[in-house]
Design a protein around this motif. Structure first.
Motif, mmCIF file in Angstrom:
data_model
loop_
_atom_site.group_PDB
_atom_site.id
_atom_site.type_symbol
_atom_site.label_atom_id
_atom_site.label_comp_id
_atom_site.label_asym_id
_atom_site.label_seq_id
_atom_site.Cartn_x
_atom_site.Cartn_y
_atom_site.Cartn_z
ATOM 1 N N ILE A 660 19.371 30.548 30.335
ATOM 2 C CA ILE A 660 18.832 30.053 28.970
ATOM 3 C C ILE A 660 17.539 29.674 29.540
ATOM 4 O O ILE A 660 17.137 29.129 30.390
ATOM 5 N N PRO A 661 16.578 29.449 28.262
ATOM 6 C CA PRO A 661 15.287 28.945 28.583
ATOM 7 C C PRO A 661 15.532 27.330 28.524
ATOM 8 O O PRO A 661 16.343 26.739 27.750
ATOM 9 N N VAL A 662 14.955 26.642 29.642
ATOM 10 C CA VAL A 662 15.181 25.256 29.660
ATOM 11 C C VAL A 662 14.046 24.406 29.773
ATOM 12 O O VAL A 662 14.093 23.454 29.684
ATOM 13 N N GLN A 663 12.702 25.078 29.584
ATOM 14 C CA GLN A 663 11.558 24.423 30.131
ATOM 15 C C GLN A 663 10.268 24.835 29.085
ATOM 16 O O GLN A 663 10.127 26.348 29.497
ATOM 17 N N ILE A 664 9.637 24.666 28.335
ATOM 18 C CA ILE A 664 8.383 25.035 27.684
ATOM 19 C C ILE A 664 7.308 24.558 28.736
ATOM 20 O O ILE A 664 7.523 23.416 29.444
ATOM 21 N N PRO A 709 9.894 13.289 23.744
ATOM 22 C CA PRO A 709 11.120 14.023 23.066
ATOM 23 C C PRO A 709 10.315 14.943 22.051
ATOM 24 O O PRO A 709 9.469 14.598 21.287
ATOM 25 N N LEU A 710 11.022 16.110 21.971
ATOM 26 C CA LEU A 710 10.480 17.156 20.917
ATOM 27 C C LEU A 710 11.395 17.264 19.591
ATOM 28 O O LEU A 710 12.646 16.568 19.792
ATOM 29 N N PRO A 711 11.340 17.554 18.567
ATOM 30 C CA PRO A 711 12.167 17.636 17.394
ATOM 31 C C PRO A 711 13.286 18.419 17.938
ATOM 32 O O PRO A 711 13.131 19.458 18.514
ATOM 33 N N GLY A 712 14.609 17.872 17.622
ATOM 34 C CA GLY A 712 15.965 18.846 17.907
ATOM 35 C C GLY A 712 15.685 20.070 17.509
ATOM 36 O O GLY A 712 16.205 21.216 18.011
ATOM 37 N N SER A 713 14.990 20.319 16.263
ATOM 38 C CA SER A 713 14.908 21.525 15.541
ATOM 39 C C SER A 713 14.126 22.701 16.459
ATOM 40 O O SER A 713 14.186 24.028 16.170
ATOM 41 N N SER A 714 13.573 22.293 17.597
ATOM 42 C CA SER A 714 12.728 23.082 18.484
ATOM 43 C C SER A 714 13.676 23.639 19.429
ATOM 44 O O SER A 714 13.239 24.859 19.880
ATOM 45 N N GLY A 715 14.716 23.204 19.604
ATOM 46 C CA GLY A 715 15.745 23.718 20.387
ATOM 47 C C GLY A 715 15.623 23.071 22.049
ATOM 48 O O GLY A 715 16.060 23.443 22.977
ATOM 49 N N TYR A 716 14.416 22.320 22.239
ATOM 50 C CA TYR A 716 14.264 21.525 23.294
ATOM 51 C C TYR A 716 14.500 20.146 23.051
ATOM 52 O O TYR A 716 13.999 19.573 22.227
ATOM 53 N N PHE A 719 9.730 17.529 26.678
ATOM 54 C CA PHE A 719 9.115 18.119 28.098
ATOM 55 C C PHE A 719 8.170 16.972 28.347
ATOM 56 O O PHE A 719 7.899 16.048 27.548
#
Lengths: 991, 448
Positions: A660-664, A709-716, A719
């Motif tokens: 899975i993508p884990v990091q932008i 913290p990113l918006p939860g809606s970003s999926g992350y 970072f």
């Protein structure tokens, strides 16, 4: 980068070649004795001024060394006034030293070298082995508690072997690592908690692998002008540890042993069985249910378990160490072995450490000398699950109702009610962490000329931690899964190389020059594996091989490298005007390639006013020095490869591998930089009997690294980004006084106080980061790190019995919009007072520590006073004062109150404390008695630790934090293992 | 002096041993650079598994399921979880950890889906059928996530592309309306149904054709598009050879997968656990207890009774999840019995008729439970039959994550649960989302 290297080379060239090389070396020898009684002094440091080269006197007080004809020799010895004597071509110099307790004569260890304290321009605190030896704790950091201005040491937990948290001049980072860099004998070591099985705040301390008794001195570099030489990792301060070396002379043996007991300082007042039954009935009445217990049942309690007593115990602590040291002209050695064993005051906890050290110094010839240091230690740490689980031993002992029995009539554990039986969990489960540690380094000193020295040092730090857990079917959780096992290995190896070229010159009795250039690299690799499994055939098979079902298995590793170039130039004119320049360039693999290298300079000046002619006629000051420093420090402690876009593995489904993508990516990821300004003053009065050091500092950390913290809606979740700024400013005062000093009686005392103010200047787009941890710590612009952000309780409404929350936005509703800052876990000031008394053969020392103005969120009370969880949870006797009917004036709300179990300021308390850390009384047997049995020193002592804590705090211990060294989750007590009080007796024997 | 110069030179060499290249270290060994992740079929399959792994999140298989019954009247908070207690009281704060966890977990899966979809066209060596199948699976999972979200929070941000960087345009997306969200869900499911048409039934562990149709039936029911709901439910019942399991208990037996299950998220050898049994059983942590009401609801002779609710020393507990030891209870996303209930309800909502097929579908479920049929003499009008269907639905699907949403959907939540404020029928948007998402349309629900 290349430009920089060219510049650096040019810099070296100037340092190395620009100064005329003019030194003819001669051998100087002599005897050092004391003025008072003419007795020869062994162990006096004799140093060629400005070079750091030197020797120590032997048992007869004799010394011999090479020095230039025009050199000045420094003779220093603890408790004596340092003498400076020019060689003037003489080959024999006998010296008499005068008694003086002035610390101004010390040689202070700084990065890649040492400096006479007189010429020190940065802010450095140093503690020697004498001051460190009294505190009883496997972790050397503990001995700094209350001792050093500007250094705040928190115990966090009473778990044996657990990590302490240390803050040097406040917290200069949030998630980029907040603990100082530890450098042992010139080699930065692994010091973080690397345990994979979480025991919450009871982290494993990698520093505990170092035996405190092997340590000669600790220097703490507090400001940028001092620690810039450790540049990129100096932002949280640098702790330099120097271990003991052998001394020339007959082999000396010493045996040190102590034994003691520990016990809880304070238990919580909880309901007994009768009170608990009445409480359960009261809840039932409140909920309009029939009563649960009859009057007779309330008065007659065949089961009345004091669960605290059931899991607490009086626990022994002991340490035994044998040391041998000595040597001849060419080779000196220091060898020690020790066993430290501490049982915890909670069942199932203990810490045992076996350690050995061999330090060897060998002089090949007048040019070349070699030093090696080897430390091997093995420790076994048994812990119990802590505060964040429902199978924690202490949390359950506090929460479990007294009506539950421990054992049934057959002696088997009884599991009933919500909480697991803590006696079963503490006694039956295995929670073992074994660490094996090797610290080895070898240094080569080559004296190219009398003024120029090349040193190369290679070090290895090997750390292996093996953790194993087994929860047998005799525990509730284990029974549910047929036994649960975990096996985890963590290995960190660190390879360090550093090379320095140092030039010292004392010219025309006025110009004292020290120049140093160097480079270093470190390569660190981490490896780990982790297996969790269940369903074991029998509790006699407690390793993973016995398991029927593997729940999860992981293994991986990562690399980290850091590459550095550095230089220092120190110039002193007639010991009056002193200039120190530090510069360091670091490259770190943790940082995105475009920003990889960071150049961090430090500059400081000192002015010893006492040397000025206008000061010669005054009699107030015996020393007066002004210091001014400015510099930049960095921090790269953010985990590996955080600048890349990555997929992670092990996210499997239905026996098939998943990724899975884990990091932008964050290609802009850069260093966190702290800019530091320091103004200091060193003063001595009354013939040096009173010394005062005062410092003021201002640190600004820019681009601090924070998990944004990113918006939860970003999926992350978020970072790592360089997102904000914070500042620390403060004042420090350290006072040393010699109250009495004569042949029979010496009395010294020292006190320190530090005031630090921490403030977040900016966060990403001003967005606050709230709801961190059990105590709702928050990061908010303009506020200190980790303020408590929650509803503010105004107290209990006498008419309803409900806690009333302040309606901040006056909308008539109580909700998250009404959260506000209600407390600050950071103390207003901290410090300590200690005193030492010697009367003939008797010595007494007292160490105390204080912290004022810090708030604690008492998360334990959120459970023990919430009166909201029915018959699951035992309650504190304090609920007896609860509101019962309209008109009651009290600060304890009613049963089932709306806010009883919310996180509100109702549970915030003042965490200020004054603690008597240690009192030690010793007696040294007269030499005439013991010399008959060929002993040189016999001392017996008794010591008491943590026996008194004055605090308004209602919990078990104010010096705890459930989340250990976390940079955000601070000042929160959540069923945390308290620090025990301790009584020990010991003996030191030398022969 | 000359000799010394040589030594200086050697020293410099020594310094130069350190080189800049050593800073280019590999990323941690359990990771792979994104650009190398989805390039061939193996990588694609792994990324698809990663999507299903996302559905194994505790916030979905445990919290989302349990909340639907705690917020309603089948379960009550009984343990140490203060945030469950607030949900039980229908008075959550926006910092409630479950409110936040459910939100984040579903968007995590959505992001994983979008990462697969964006890479799908560049994967080498795939047949058209494989591409279509993968796209259909991914769209269905995305629709399932959005459906869960819209039921709980109302309209939510709609994403059909992955977040690749940290620009504000990518990160800040406002809330769509509830109807836009439903349109997005229907589009995904209808597209998926076309892409997978005729592919038939699969293993039940991944999305297959009946899964898509069953979710469409459920979504249409929520949208009160009764004819569509009826049609989709019937096609699931009739076209794939699915049968109600004669043994109700066998549906929840991990060891022998029941034919009745259309789609489930399974936990076998995958580094994940589902501790729901631990949460619910009296012998476990017992964080949520079955209510006395649901216990009393089952008549003796109803063979769903003991399978659904247990009693131990006066404590009632949900009994559908039993795998205390290995913590690998599946999450049954959708099973055939629900389609019977959808069909019955959709038919009855269109019109009441004594010969209505609604009775047949309802009674098929009652027969299996060992209960007598309900006939037109018992349910004499639409409202009575509506109540009978709702009651049967409650008993049949208890603890499977339906109760709260059914009450809200049928406008009965306020009356049944004694909720006075209609705005409390939606959960709050997590405070963390509001704090970090600066889009002007990212707003909190009313009264939070």
């Amino acid at each position: 980068m290349r430009t920089f290297i060219k510049l650096l080379m040019a810099f070296w060239a100037i340092c190395v070649f620009a100064v005329e090389i003019n030194a003819q070396s001669i051998t100087v020898k002599g005897t050092v004795s004391s003025t008072e009684d003419n007795i020869p002094l062994p162990g006096v440091n004799v140093i060629v001024k400005g070079s750091g080269a030197g020797t120590t006197t032997d048992l007869e007080g004799k010394y011999q060394l090479n020095a230039g004809k025009d050199d000045v020799l420094l003779y220093s010895f603890i408790g004596m006034k340092t003498e400076e004597i020019p060689v003037n071509g003489r080959t024999t110099i006998d010296v008499k030293l005068k008694s003086d307790v002035s610390q101004l004569s010390e040689v202070v260890v700084v990065g890649y070298g040492s400096v006479d304290r007189k010429l020190l321009t940065g802010s450095v605190a140093q503690a020697d082995s004498k001051e460190l030896s009294n505190t009883i704790n496997p972790d050397i950091s503990s001995s700094l508690q209350g001792k050093v201005a500007g250094v705040q040491v928190n115990q966090n937990s009473g778990t044996p072997g657990a990590a302490l948290s240390i803050q040097v001049r406040g917290q200069n980072s949030i998630s980029g690592g907040t603990q100082p860099l530890y450098v042992v004998d010139g080699v930065p070591i692994t010091s973080e908690n690397l345990g994979q099985i979480s025991y919450e705040g009871q982290g494993i301390s990698a520093i505990s692998d170092l035996n405190p008794n092997d340590i000669e001195s600790i220097s703490i570099l507090k400001d940028a002008s001092a620690s810039a030489i450790y540049g990129a990792r100096g932002a949280n301060g640098v702790v330099l540890i120097t271990t003991k070396s052998g001394e020339k002379g007959a082999t000396k043996f010493s045996l040190n042993s102590y034994y003691g007991t520990q016990q809880i300082y304070k238990k919580l007042d909880l309901l007994d069985a009768g009170q608990f039954k009445q409480y359960v009935n009261d809840i039932a009445a409140d909920e309009e249910r029939p009563e649960v217990y009859s009057e007779e049942q309330i008065n007659n309690n065949p089961v009345d378990t004091d669960w605290q007593d059931a899991v607490l115990r009086i626990a022994p602590i002991q340490n035994h160490q044998l040391t041998a040291s000595g040597g001849g002209e060419k080779t000196k050695f220091y060898a020690s072995t020790s066993i430290f064993d501490q049982e915890g005051i909670i069942i199932g906890t203990d810490y045992t450490r076996y350690s050995g050290r061999l330090n060897l110094d060998h002089k090949v010839n007048n040019k070349l000398s070699i030093d090696t240091k080897l430390n091997i230690s093995f420790s076994e740490n048994n812990r119990v699950p802590g505060d964040q689980t429902i199978n924690g031993v202490l949390p359950n002992a506090i929460s479990k109702p007294p009506v539950d029995p421990i054992y049934d009539e057959n002696g088997n554990y009884v599991e009933q009610g919500f909480w697991d039986n803590p006696v079963a969990n503490g006694s039956e489960a295995d929670n073992v962490a074994e660490s094996f540690r090797t610290l080895f380094n070898i240094g080569w000193d080559y004296r190219i000329t009398d003024d120029l020295k090349f040193r190369n040092q290679v070090g290895l730090d090997y750390y292996h931690l093996m953790e194993r857990r087994y929860e047998p079917t005799t525990t509730r959780r284990g029974a549910q899964s047929g036994g649960i096992g975990v096996s985890a290995n963590t290995r960190v190896t660190k390879l360090v190389q550093n090379s320095t070229l140092e030039y010292n010159k004392y010219i025309n009795k006025a110009h004292d020059i020290t120049a140093l250039v160097g480079s270093s690299f470190e390569i660190i690799n981490d490896r780990f594996d982790f297996i969790r499994a269940n369903n074991f055939p029998t509790n006699d098979l407690r390793y993973i091989s016995g398991a029927g079902n593997i729940e999860s298995a992981t293994a991986s590793g990562s690399e980290y490298a850091i590459n550095s170039f550095f230089g220092r130039l120190m110039y002193a004119f007639k010991d009056k005007y002193i200039l120190t320049l530090n510069v360091r360039a670091d490259g770190s693999s943790n940082i995105a390639p475009d920003n990889r290298y960071q150049v961090l300079p430090g500059v400081s000046v000192g002015w010893r006013l006492i040397e000025e002619s206008f000061m010669q006629n005054q009699s107030i000051f015996n020393d007066l020095k002004l210091r001014l420093g400015y510099g930049k420090l960095g921090n790269d402690q953010i985990g590996r490869a955080r600048f890349l876009s990555l997929y992670g593995s092990g996210f499997n489904y239905n026996s098939q591998p998943g990724i899975i993508p884990v990091q932008i990516p964050n290609p802009d990821l850069s260093w966190e930089v702290t800019t530091n300004t320091n103004v200091g003053m060193d003063m001595a009065f009354l013939s040096g009997k009173l010394q005062l050091t005062a410092d003021a500092y201002y640190n600004v950390t820019t681009d601090f690294l924070q998990f944004r913290p990113l918006p939860g809606s970003s999926g992350y979740a978020g970072f790592d980004q360089n997102i904000g700024e914070l500042e620390n400013r403060g004042l420090e005062f350290a006072l040393n006084g010699t109250l009495l000093s004569n042949d029979d009686f010496q009395w010294t005392t020292n006190a320190n106080i530090s005031i630090n103010r921490n403030k977040i200047l900016s966060l990403y787009e001003g967005q606050p980061i709230i709801n961190q941890g059990r105590g709702n710590n928050a990061l908010i612009e303009g506020q200190p790190i980790g303020v408590f952000y929650m509803l503010k309780s105004l107290g209990v409404d006498p008419s309803t019995g409900e806690l009333v929350m302040e309606d901040v936005n006056r909308d008539g509703l109580t909700n998250d919009q009404d959260q506000q800052i209600v407390g600050d876990p950071n103390p207003d000031f901290t410090g300590g007072i200690s005193t030492n008394l010697n009367y003939k053969n008797i010595d007494l020392s007292i160490v105390s520590q204080f912290s004022y103005g810090n708030d604690i969120f008492n998360g334990t009370r959120q459970y023990t006073e919430n009166m909201n969880l029915g018959s699951n949870d035992n309650q504190a006797t304090r609920i007896d004062r609860r509101w019962r009917e309209p008109g009651d004036i009290t600060n304890v709300p009613k049963i089932n109150g709306r806010f009883n179990n919310e996180i509100t300021s109702h549970y915030i308390e003042d965490g200020s404390f004054f603690r008597l850390r240690n009192i030690t009384l010793g007696y040294r047997f007269p030499v005439e008695w013991i010399s008959k049995i060929k002993l040189t020193n016999v001392r017996i002592y008794a010591s008491a630790q943590n026996i008194l804590t004055l605090t308004p705090y209602s919990g078990m211990d104010p010096d705890v934090n459930y989340s250990g060294t976390s940079g955000i989750r601070k000042g929160t007590d959540f069923f945390t293992f308290p620090v025990p009080k301790m009584y020990t007796a010991g003996i030191n024997i030398s022969f | 002096m000359k000799k010394n110069k040589n030594i200086y030179f050697l020293t410099l060499i020594c310094f130069w041993i350190t080189s800049c290249e050593m800073l280019d270290v590999d990323p941690p060994y359990d990771t792979i650079l994104s650009e190398n992740a989805i390039t061939d079929k193996r990588g694609l399959d792994a990324a698809v598994n990663g999507v299903y792994d996302g559905l194994q999140s505790g916030a979905i298989v445990l919290d989302y399921v349990v909340i639907a019954d705690i917020a309603a009247d089948n379960l009550r908070a009984a343990g140490s979880k203060i945030d469950y207690i607030n949900i039980d009281n229908n008075d959550s704060f926006s910092n409630n950890i479950y409110v936040e966890a459910v939100w984040n977990a579903h968007f995590d899966v959505i992001n994983r889906v979008n990462n697969v979809l964006v890479n799908l066209s560049s994967v080498s060596g795939l047949s058209d059928a494989e591409i279509n199948r993968t796209e259909a699976e991914m769209r269905t999972v995305r629709a399932l996530c959005y459906f869960n979200l819209v039921r709980m929070y109302g309209g939510v941000p709609l994403r059909d592309e992955p977040v690749a960087g940290a620009s504000n345009e990518e990160l800040f997306i406002g809330r769509a309306s509830k109807s836009e969200t439903y349109t997005f869900i229907s589009d995904d499911l209808e597209t998926a149904a076309q892409l997978m048409e005729g592919s038939g039934k699969g293993s039940g562990l991944k999305v297959d054709e009946p899964t898509i149709l069953a979710l469409l039936a459920r979504v249409k029911l929520y949208q009160e598009d009764w004819p569509a709901a009826e049609a989709y439910a019937k096609s699931v019942i009739n076209e794939f050879g699915l049968e109600l399991d004669p043994d109700y208990e066998a549906i929840f037996d991990e060891n022998s997968p029941s034919e009745e299950i259309i789609f489930q998220i399974d936990f076998v050898n995958d580094n994940d656990i589902n501790p729901i049994a631990k949460w619910l059983l009296a012998a476990g942590r017992y964080e949520a207890a079955a209510t006395e009401e649901i216990f009393e609801l089952y008549q003796t002779g109803d063979n769903r009774f003991t399978v659904s609710v247990g009693e131990s020393n006066g404590d009632y507990y949900a009994n559908k999840y039993n795998n205390l030891q290995n913590e690998n209870d599946s999450w049954i996303v959708v099973r055939l019995a629900e389609m019977y209930m959808v069909a019955a309800e959709a038919i009855n909502e269109q019109s009441y008729d004594a010969n209505s097929e609604a009775f047949d579908f309802l009674n098929a479920i009652r027969d299996r439970a060992g209960l007598a049929d309900v006939g037109p003499l018992d349910a004499t009008n639409q409202e009575i039959l509506r109540r009978a269907i709702a009651l049967e639905r409650r008993k049949e699907l208890a603890f499977e994550g339906h109760r709260w949403h059914d009450l809200v959907r049928t406008d009965r939540a306020m009356e049944v649960l004694e909720i006075t404020n209609p705005n409390k029928l939606l959960f709050p948007i997590p405070q963390s989302e509001l704090n970090t998402n600066n889009h002007p349309d990212m707003v909190q629900n009313a009264d939070y």
